[in-house]
Write a protein that holds these residues in place. Structure first.
Motif, PDB file in Angstrom:
ATOM      1  N   ARG A 197     -35.003 -57.720  29.537  1.00  0.00           N
ATOM      2  CA  ARG A 197     -33.892 -58.337  28.820  1.00  0.00           C
ATOM      3  C   ARG A 197     -32.541 -57.797  29.283  1.00  0.00           C
ATOM      4  NH1 ARG A 197     -37.062 -62.044  27.992  1.00  0.00           N
ATOM      5  NH2 ARG A 197     -38.275 -62.219  26.087  1.00  0.00           N
ATOM      6  N   GLY A 199     -31.244 -58.378  32.289  1.00  0.00           N
ATOM      7  CA  GLY A 199     -30.568 -59.292  33.205  1.00  0.00           C
ATOM      8  C   GLY A 199     -31.478 -59.905  34.241  1.00  0.00           C
ATOM      9  N   PHE A 202     -37.465 -59.176  35.027  1.00  0.00           N
ATOM     10  CA  PHE A 202     -38.718 -58.786  35.690  1.00  0.00           C
ATOM     11  C   PHE A 202     -39.793 -58.547  34.629  1.00  0.00           C
ATOM     12  CE2 PHE A 202     -41.697 -55.964  37.804  1.00  0.00           C
ATOM     13  CZ  PHE A 202     -41.821 -56.575  39.045  1.00  0.00           C
ATOM     14  N   LYS A 207     -44.118 -53.975  35.657  1.00  0.00           N
ATOM     15  CA  LYS A 207     -43.298 -52.801  35.975  1.00  0.00           C
ATOM     16  C   LYS A 207     -44.014 -51.539  35.508  1.00  0.00           C
ATOM     17  CE  LYS A 207     -38.671 -53.062  35.642  1.00  0.00           C
ATOM     18  NZ  LYS A 207     -37.310 -53.079  35.066  1.00  0.00           N
ATOM     19  N   ASP A 226     -26.514 -49.019  29.081  1.00  0.00           N
ATOM     20  CA  ASP A 226     -25.155 -48.979  29.624  1.00  0.00           C
ATOM     21  C   ASP A 226     -24.340 -50.191  29.176  1.00  0.00           C
ATOM     22  OD1 ASP A 226     -23.372 -47.380  31.204  1.00  0.00           O
ATOM     23  OD2 ASP A 226     -23.278 -49.105  32.550  1.00  0.00           O
ATOM     24  N   GLU A 227     -25.031 -51.275  28.913  1.00  0.00           N
ATOM     25  CA  GLU A 227     -24.411 -52.491  28.368  1.00  0.00           C
ATOM     26  C   GLU A 227     -22.935 -52.698  28.742  1.00  0.00           C
ATOM     27  OE1 GLU A 227     -24.534 -53.498  23.920  1.00  0.00           O
ATOM     28  OE2 GLU A 227     -25.760 -55.058  24.821  1.00  0.00           O
ATOM     29  N   TYR A 311     -19.146 -50.044  34.945  1.00  0.00           N
ATOM     30  CA  TYR A 311     -20.069 -51.167  34.755  1.00  0.00           C
ATOM     31  C   TYR A 311     -21.252 -51.063  35.705  1.00  0.00           C
ATOM     32  CZ  TYR A 311     -21.546 -56.086  35.417  1.00  0.00           C
ATOM     33  OH  TYR A 311     -22.252 -57.250  35.560  1.00  0.00           O
ATOM     34  N   GLY A 314     -24.832 -49.657  35.079  1.00  0.00           N
ATOM     35  CA  GLY A 314     -25.916 -50.398  34.445  1.00  0.00           C
ATOM     36  C   GLY A 314     -26.915 -50.913  35.461  1.00  0.00           C
ATOM     37  N   VAL A 349     -37.368 -48.294  34.478  1.00  0.00           N
ATOM     38  CA  VAL A 349     -36.043 -48.517  33.904  1.00  0.00           C
ATOM     39  C   VAL A 349     -36.129 -49.798  33.097  1.00  0.00           C
ATOM     40  CG1 VAL A 349     -33.587 -48.858  34.325  1.00  0.00           C
ATOM     41  CG2 VAL A 349     -34.923 -47.447  35.900  1.00  0.00           C
ATOM     42  N   ASN A 350     -35.891 -49.690  31.812  1.00  0.00           N
ATOM     43  CA  ASN A 350     -35.936 -50.860  30.942  1.00  0.00           C
ATOM     44  C   ASN A 350     -34.706 -50.935  30.058  1.00  0.00           C
ATOM     45  OD1 ASN A 350     -39.503 -51.140  30.332  1.00  0.00           O
ATOM     46  ND2 ASN A 350     -38.153 -52.569  31.369  1.00  0.00           N
ATOM     47  N   THR A 354     -35.601 -54.854  25.678  1.00  0.00           N
ATOM     48  CA  THR A 354     -36.975 -54.914  26.196  1.00  0.00           C
ATOM     49  C   THR A 354     -37.833 -53.887  25.475  1.00  0.00           C
ATOM     50  OG1 THR A 354     -35.931 -55.295  28.350  1.00  0.00           O
ATOM     51  CG2 THR A 354     -38.314 -54.958  28.336  1.00  0.00           C
TER      52      THR A 354
HETATM   53  C1  LIG Z   1     -24.001 -54.974  38.137  1.00  0.00           C
HETATM   54  C2  LIG Z   1     -25.203 -54.835  37.261  1.00  0.00           C
HETATM   55  C3  LIG Z   1     -25.075 -54.333  35.970  1.00  0.00           C
HETATM   56  C4  LIG Z   1     -26.180 -54.187  35.155  1.00  0.00           C
HETATM   57  N1  LIG Z   1     -25.994 -53.702  33.905  1.00  0.00           N
HETATM   58  C5  LIG Z   1     -27.069 -53.569  33.090  1.00  0.00           C
HETATM   59  C6  LIG Z   1     -26.920 -53.037  31.780  1.00  0.00           C
HETATM   60  O1  LIG Z   1     -25.825 -52.710  31.350  1.00  0.00           O
HETATM   61  N2  LIG Z   1     -28.017 -52.904  31.009  1.00  0.00           N
HETATM   62  C7  LIG Z   1     -29.254 -53.265  31.459  1.00  0.00           C
HETATM   63  O2  LIG Z   1     -30.225 -53.093  30.747  1.00  0.00           O
HETATM   64  N3  LIG Z   1     -29.419 -53.758  32.696  1.00  0.00           N
HETATM   65  C8  LIG Z   1     -28.370 -53.915  33.527  1.00  0.00           C
HETATM   66  N4  LIG Z   1     -28.561 -54.380  34.794  1.00  0.00           N
HETATM   67  C9  LIG Z   1     -29.937 -54.705  35.230  1.00  0.00           C
HETATM   68  C10 LIG Z   1     -30.650 -53.431  35.683  1.00  0.00           C
HETATM   69  O3  LIG Z   1     -30.401 -53.226  37.049  1.00  0.00           O
HETATM   70  C11 LIG Z   1     -32.147 -53.524  35.507  1.00  0.00           C
HETATM   71  O4  LIG Z   1     -32.611 -54.686  36.072  1.00  0.00           O
HETATM   72  C12 LIG Z   1     -32.597 -53.473  34.064  1.00  0.00           C
HETATM   73  O5  LIG Z   1     -32.069 -52.374  33.394  1.00  0.00           O
HETATM   74  C13 LIG Z   1     -34.101 -53.408  34.000  1.00  0.00           C
HETATM   75  O6  LIG Z   1     -34.540 -53.437  32.678  1.00  0.00           O
HETATM   76  P1  LIG Z   1     -35.335 -54.687  32.092  1.00  0.00           P
HETATM   77  O7  LIG Z   1     -36.411 -55.032  33.090  1.00  0.00           O
HETATM   78  O8  LIG Z   1     -35.854 -54.216  30.825  1.00  0.00           O
HETATM   79  O9  LIG Z   1     -34.334 -55.783  31.957  1.00  0.00           O
HETATM   80  C14 LIG Z   1     -27.460 -54.553  35.621  1.00  0.00           C
HETATM   81  C15 LIG Z   1     -27.585 -55.052  36.916  1.00  0.00           C
HETATM   82  C16 LIG Z   1     -26.484 -55.207  37.726  1.00  0.00           C
HETATM   83  C17 LIG Z   1     -26.663 -55.747  39.099  1.00  0.00           C
END
Ligand SMILES: Cc1cc2nc3c(=O)[nH]c(=O)nc-3n(C[C@H](O)[C@H](O)[C@H](O)COP(=O)(O)O)c2cc1C
Ligand code: SF4
Ligand code: SF4
Ligand code: SF4
Ligand code: FES
Ligand code: FES
Lengths: 557, 376
Positions: A197, A199, A202, A207, A226-227, A311, A314, A349-350, A354
């Motif tokens: 959730r 972005g 996956f 994972k 980090d949102e 940013y 994240g 990393v989640n 999620t």
């Molecule tokens: C520029 C950028 C910023 C991101 N910022 C966040 C974020 O703030 N929080 C987050 O959970 N994933 C963020 N992501 C996605 C993470 O790289 C990662 O896919 C995610 O944390 C995986 O967790 P999930 O599989 O539970 O979504 C970002 C990706 C990119 C490319």
């Protein structure tokens, strides 16, 4: 209380994993800035070359190197606060050293001003007050649908350990430890269809299995809190009002994968959340749900880490580098974190949401979760809705729910009933949807078919009175300022696009202007090294697609 | 002066198989080729002379993936991949030069040119200084496209005698930072800020002489734009005469670093490290890199000097000077015994001379008081 000496700070944290950020924060909090002397002491204590340390702290928005800098106000000038009084508050406080900051994740309650370790809210420089972050608005009942992550979030005391327990909290972990093998748990998460959730979407089960299978110890679970995406504030709601759900989700991930240590990487802009999480981790640990010998089955030590305003942190590779105390550039992929994550060891990393979805799935079953979605879609998604709507806030929807239904019926439409001109998707990363394309359902296949994506679920609404070129310019300026600077297409491309959208540079003739903007976008999308540079041109592309006249007027003037 | 050749120097026969390695195959531009485990796509392509363009790549450093010029099309991948950071895998199908890829490369070059105040720089600036302008010519990139703000801020106030820090020409490839860390181990320079505001810096943004810098010059020689430039070489900027390179070995110490002496007519104007030098692979120390002025210094002795009765030094012939030295040694030996003599061989002396010196001290005088200055 006597403040700690340099040595006391170093000694108390040096033995922990990922010590740089907490050490920097300890000096920053104690001294009100990071002095050259402090940096020298830290450089020596952690054996980080001083030039690297100096360069790296400069990467982060919120570490100040000028005396007293930590306490100077940072005013949100993100897309939503800008529609409100963000800029006026900034101007009013400028003489006291206030500086702007990008969206601070409070778009449902603007305007937010950060002062030291406190978030203040208000509509003018005079009425700034601290207050608890808003709960998700009560959701309308929907035939055959129930909330997953928000099911208990509105129960009083849910954020406290006792309140969490009394509403079924940690039952999932107990169930897993007494009835489920690691394999059972992995299969259940896989079968639920739960996807990331944060972005990228996956599949979470795959994972976890990859980490379970990967050689190397100790393994880690990292909660990405980090949102930083503008217009996203769902993780804040979960962490503020249901922190134990996220902790329980992490513990379940640890049990399933065999990970022994965990980190919550929390964005700097959520200081109150930091305190809530600190308390929650302590309570979970003293009640035996974290730490050694959890429910007689496994060990899992959880550490809380605070970012410092970036940013890109994240993005998971950048986040891991930041945790490790390195310059927070994203990492080249492959290898992926599942095999080469924190300290090059297997790491999950989640995202917060999620992880919070896992305990209900374990309790109620994979099928239950599957069936929550609309039509063929599995599960739910929290949408952070903000901007020109009557009831901004976090809404948990069945995946596949119609966008306009959410805006009009759940969130009460636009103030004074103005027409919705456009919405953003994935915060800013998905660009705009407008016109007939507002008629989408909120699921990836549908939104991707329009050239955008749902991502982390931030949706900002702009009514017909808004200047879309200006909004696009601000959005691109955000990407330009947040580009990490590692790869050429994004480092230069975001700046050039922002200049063109802001009218600061670029051709004055329309065809040429469009040609440059398109060429920049194409190459950024094809060759950027991470998602930031790949996504940023969706802003300019969709602006040109939906608002050709506004663009033409802009180029002409 | 020839364009950078270090990549070609590293090329081996495209069909040679590394010994003891399993043969793996992939498809490169429609042709089945062999490679070995651990190679990147870029390395395979390079071995097959595909001339994939690069700017952030230096074969001595960890691949970094900044410039994205090396992108290639990989079948099944949604986006082109950076060949320098992607491991070759059996069965991959790769295209190195499709029209779309070539167009992206051109646009990337146009973007990077737009952030600088100019790209034509004197080759005297450094070994790799022509890389950017060579690629811009090769791709016919339009240097007037994508106009806007310029990045990087030169630090001319750093008035050290060796390195010009002309960051107006910097393209943030970070080769300098990485060479300083990975090759030299000095960590003197780093990256400050982010995005377009990124800037190469030192601790607290100070001068190089107040940093951990040893003035080895490696950052200068790997810089692909001349943003870091060899100040000593630039003294010859604009002077008449073609630049010539002569390969030799640095005379300062026993390591034996290979260098190219850069000359203009009969003048030595610069020293550049040989990227393919077996002992140094492009590394030098401050002496080998910058301390060559003595060669043409008018004060340099051309004849031996003898201090005569008047207390002044006078030019003399070798015969007399050697006799005078021998007499002195013998006198010391007579009056104070064999351990009154002590020899230090110059680190710059060749092995044969060092051997002769120790032989002379040990069997001539009967003492073991012999050492070499490059023991430190
Ligand atoms: C520029 C950028 C910023 C991101 N910022 C966040 C974020 O703030 N929080 C987050 O959970 N994933 C963020 N992501 C996605 C993470 O790289 C990662 O896919 C995610 O944390 C995986 O967790 P999930 O599989 O539970 O979504 C970002 C990706 C990119 C490319
Ligand atoms: S795309 Fe942007 S943010 Fe991502 S690595 Fe490249 S420069 Fe950094
Ligand atoms: S001269 Fe050598 S030590 Fe100094 S910054 Fe350059 S690479 Fe580092
Ligand atoms: S100074 Fe040269 S080597 Fe260093 S980042 Fe800039 S262009 Fe690259
Ligand atoms: S909190 Fe200010 S724009 Fe999001
Ligand atoms: S050479 Fe591969 S990205 Fe620069």
């Amino acid at each position: 209380m006597r403040s700690l000496t340099d040595d006391e700070i170093l000694e108390s944290l040096r033995g922990e994993p990922a010590p740089l950020l907490p050490i920097l924060h300890a000096f920053h909090d104690r001294d009100g800035y990071l002095s050259p002397e402090a940096l020298k002491v830290i450089s020596k204590g952690l054996r980080i070359p001083i030039a690297d340390l100096y360069g790296t702290i400069d990467f982060y928005h919120h570490f100040s190197t000028g005396e007293g800098g930590h306490h100077q106000a940072r005013v949100c000038t993100g897309p939503i606060c800008c529609l409100k009084e963000g800029n006026q508050i900034l101007e009013a406080l400028r003489s006291q050293g206030a500086t702007p900051m990008p969206c601070a994740g409070r778009c449902d309650d603007p305007v937010v001003v950060l002062k030291g370790n406190q978030a203040l809210l208000g509509t003018s420089a005079e009425n700034l007050q601290p207050r608890r972050s808003p709960l998700p608005p009560e959701a309308p009942t929907l035939e055959g649908f129930e909330e997953c992550v928000f099911a208990h979030i509105r129960s009083p005391e849910r954020s406290q350990f006792a309140g969490y327990r009394s509403t079924g909290g940690y039952n999932a972990l107990e169930k897993a430890c007494s009835q489920l093998s690691q394999e059972d748990l992995l299969s259940q998460v896989e079968a639920s269809g739960l996807a990331g959730r944060g972005g990228a979407g996956f599949p979470t089960g795959s994972k976890w299995r990859a980490v379970f299978n990967a050689p190397g110890d100790p393994k880690s679970i990292v909660c990405n809190a980090d949102e930083g995406e503008p217009g996203c504030f769902k993780d804040r709601a979960l962490l503020d009002h249901d922190p134990h759900a996220v902790i329980e989700g992490m513990a379940l991930a640890a049990y399933a994968t065999g990970a022994e240590r965990g980190f919550i990487y929390l964005r700097y802009e959520y200081p109150e959340t930091y305190a809530i999480l600190e308390q929650a981790i302590n309570d979970a640990e003293s009640n035996g749900f974290l730490g050694e010998n959890i429910l007689g089955k496994f060990n899992f030590k959880l550490y809380l880490r605070r970012g410092a305003g970036a940013y890109i942190c994240g993005e998971e590779g950048s986040l891991l580098n930041s945790l490790e105390g390195k310059h927070p550039f994203p990492r080249n992929r492959p290898p992926f974190p599942v095999t080469h994550g924190f300290e090059d060891l297997p790491t999950v990393v989640n995202n917060v949401e999620t992880l919070a979805s896992v305990p209900p799935i374990v309790l109620k079953g994979a099928d239950w979760y599957q069936c929550l979605g609309h039509d063929q879609n599995a599960g739910t998604k929290v949408i952070s809705l903000s901007g020109d709507v009557n009831k901004p806030g976090n809404y948990e929807i069945p995946i596949g729910f119609p966008l306009m239904h959410l805006i009009q019926d759940w969130a009460g439409g636009t103030p004074s009933g103005k027409r919705v001109q456009a919405v953003t998707m994935a915060g800013l990363s998905g660009g705009f949807l407008a016109g007939e394309d507002l008629d989408v359902t909120l699921d990836e296949p549908c939104i991707r078919s329009k050239g955008s994506f749902l991502g982390a679920g931030g949706i900002m609404v702009f009514d017909e009175t808004r200047d879309m070129v200006e909004i696009a310019h601000q959005a691109m300026e955000f990407f330009a300022e947040e580009s990490c600077g590692k790869c050429f297409p994004c480092r230069i491309g975001t700046r050039r696009l922002s200049e063109r959208l802001g009218g600061h540079a670029g051709p004055g003739e329309l065809t040429q202007w469009l040609n440059e903007v398109e060429a920049l976008g194409q190459t950024m999308k094809a060759t950027s090294s991470c998602g930031l540079g790949i996504a940023a041109p969706l802003i300019s592309d969709s602006l040109v697609k939906y608002f050709p006249e506004q663009v033409e007027n802009h180029v002409k003037s | 002066m020839t364009p950078p050749t270090h990549l070609q120097n590293k090329q081996s026969d495209p069909d040679s198989k590394p010994q003891g390695q399993e043969t793996l195959t992939l498809t490169l531009d429609g042709e089945e080729v062999t490679f070995f485990a651990g190679e990147t796509i870029y390395e395979v392509a390079e071995r097959h002379r595909k001339e994939v363009p690069t700017l952030c790549y230096d074969p001595r450093l960890e691949p970094f993936g900044a410039c994205r010029l090396c992108v290639v099309e990989l079948e099944g991948a949604r986006n082109p991949v950076a060949s320098c950071t992607t491991q070759a895998q059996p069965g991959m199908s790769i295209k190195t030069k499709t029209p779309a890829i070539e167009e992206h490369r051109k646009v990337l070059l146009e973007m990077v040119v737009s952030e600088n105040d100019g790209i034509e720089v004197d080759p005297l600036r450094g070994y790799a200084s022509q890389e950017l302008s060579t690629l811009v010519d090769r791709y016919g990139a339009d240097t007037g496209r994508f106009q806007g703000a310029q990045s990087g801020c030169s630090k001319f106030e750093d008035d050290n005698p060796f390195i010009l820090r002309d960051y107006n020409k910097c393209i943030s490839c970070y080769r300098c930072v990485r060479v300083c860390a990975e090759q030299e181990g000095d960590y003197a320079i780093s990256i400050k800020g982010r995005g377009f505001e990124t800037q190469i810096t030192t601790e607290f943004d100070g001068l190089l002489k107040d940093s951990a810098c040893t003035f080895c010059g490696q950052c200068v020689q790997t810089c692909p734009t001349g943003a870091l430039a060899d100040r000593k070489a630039l003294r010859a900027e604009g002077q008449d005469g073609e630049l010539q390179k002569t390969r030799t070995i640095c005379t300062y110490c026993g390591v034996g670093c290979s260098v190219d002496l850069v000359t203009q007519e009969d003048r030595l104007v610069a020293v550049q490290p040989a990227m393919d030098g077996p002992a140094n692979e492009g590394a030098l120390c401050v002496k080998g890199q910058f301390a060559f002025d003595f060669v043409q210094n008018p004060d340099r002795l051309k004849k031996p000097l003898i201090r005569r009765e008047d207390g002044e030094l006078h030019e003399a012939e070798w015969e007399e000077a050697l006799q005078r030295a021998a007499d002195g040694f013998l006198k010391a030996l007579d009056e104070h015994g064999r351990h009154s003599v002590y020899a230090i061989a110059s680190g710059r002396a060749p092995s044969e001379a060092a051997y002769t010196l120790q032989k002379w001290i040990r069997s001539g005088f009967g003492t073991n008081y012999i050492d070499n200055c490059s023991r430190a």
